[in-house]
Design an enzyme around this catalytic site. Sequence first.
Site, PDB file in Angstrom:
ATOM      1  N   HIS A   1     -43.761   0.730   1.486  1.00  0.00           N
ATOM      2  CA  HIS A   1     -43.820   2.611   1.655  1.00  0.00           C
ATOM      3  C   HIS A   1     -43.812   3.228   3.130  1.00  0.00           C
ATOM      4  CE1 HIS A   1     -45.528   0.608  -2.538  1.00  0.00           C
ATOM      5  NE2 HIS A   1     -44.205   1.754  -3.107  1.00  0.00           N
TER       6      HIS A   1
ATOM      7  N   ARG B   1     -34.777  -0.472  -3.444  1.00  0.00           N
ATOM      8  CA  ARG B   1     -34.881  -1.653  -2.838  1.00  0.00           C
ATOM      9  C   ARG B   1     -33.767  -2.591  -3.345  1.00  0.00           C
ATOM     10  NH1 ARG B   1     -39.575  -4.414  -4.862  1.00  0.00           N
ATOM     11  NH2 ARG B   1     -39.223  -2.923  -6.757  1.00  0.00           N
TER      12      ARG B   1
ATOM     13  N   LYS C   1     -48.196   0.812 -15.618  1.00  0.00           N
ATOM     14  CA  LYS C   1     -49.002  -0.222 -15.080  1.00  0.00           C
ATOM     15  C   LYS C   1     -50.034   0.087 -14.756  1.00  0.00           C
ATOM     16  CE  LYS C   1     -45.555   1.399 -11.571  1.00  0.00           C
ATOM     17  NZ  LYS C   1     -44.917   1.018 -10.532  1.00  0.00           N
TER      18      LYS C   1
ATOM     19  N   SER D   1     -45.841  -3.553  -5.067  1.00  0.00           N
ATOM     20  CA  SER D   1     -46.544  -3.480  -5.322  1.00  0.00           C
ATOM     21  C   SER D   1     -46.908  -4.647  -6.306  1.00  0.00           C
ATOM     22  CB  SER D   1     -47.680  -2.097  -5.423  1.00  0.00           C
ATOM     23  OG  SER D   1     -46.929  -1.379  -4.601  1.00  0.00           O
TER      24      SER D   1
END
Length: 166
Positions: free
Chosen positions: A19, A93, A43, A131
């Site tokens: 990030h 990604r 999440k 993350s």
Amino acid sequence: MSGKIGLYTGSFDPVTNGHMDIIARASGLFEHLYIGVFYNPEKKSFFDIATRVKVLKEALARFENVTVVSAQDVLAVDLAKELEATHLVRGLRNVTDVEYEAGLEYFNQRLAPQLETVYFLARRDLQAISSSRVKELIHFQAPIAGLVPKAVQLEVEKRNDFYKTL
């Protein structure tokens, strides 16, 4: 404010060096860059929003044209309109991210056709960092140095005596 204004949104739970790389690169393209810390009910959160905002502000202190904001129960395009953003910033990604982001862009363009989306490919050495994986390492008290900014490590140390011995 006139000129190009970017908005990079995410849960940033926690913010990673991936990030941070995207923020650094995007900050050079925009007059101003907002980092929108969003709550994602799908999440499981590690840090609450206030902590994520605090950690991001510490990690981004060197960037004069970057502002961290938080949002809940609002679409990114609505926040972008409120902030007068001209561009959404997104990171990619892998192929899975491309497919996910293509779906998001479809709806973002329907809701806010004036907004352009700018994509940043993750640097090769940062592509594996997510993350979710960092949270897993934290859960198992594994080292996270090199994966996250120092501000995240310090926040984890406050919560976990294991890190104080590393």
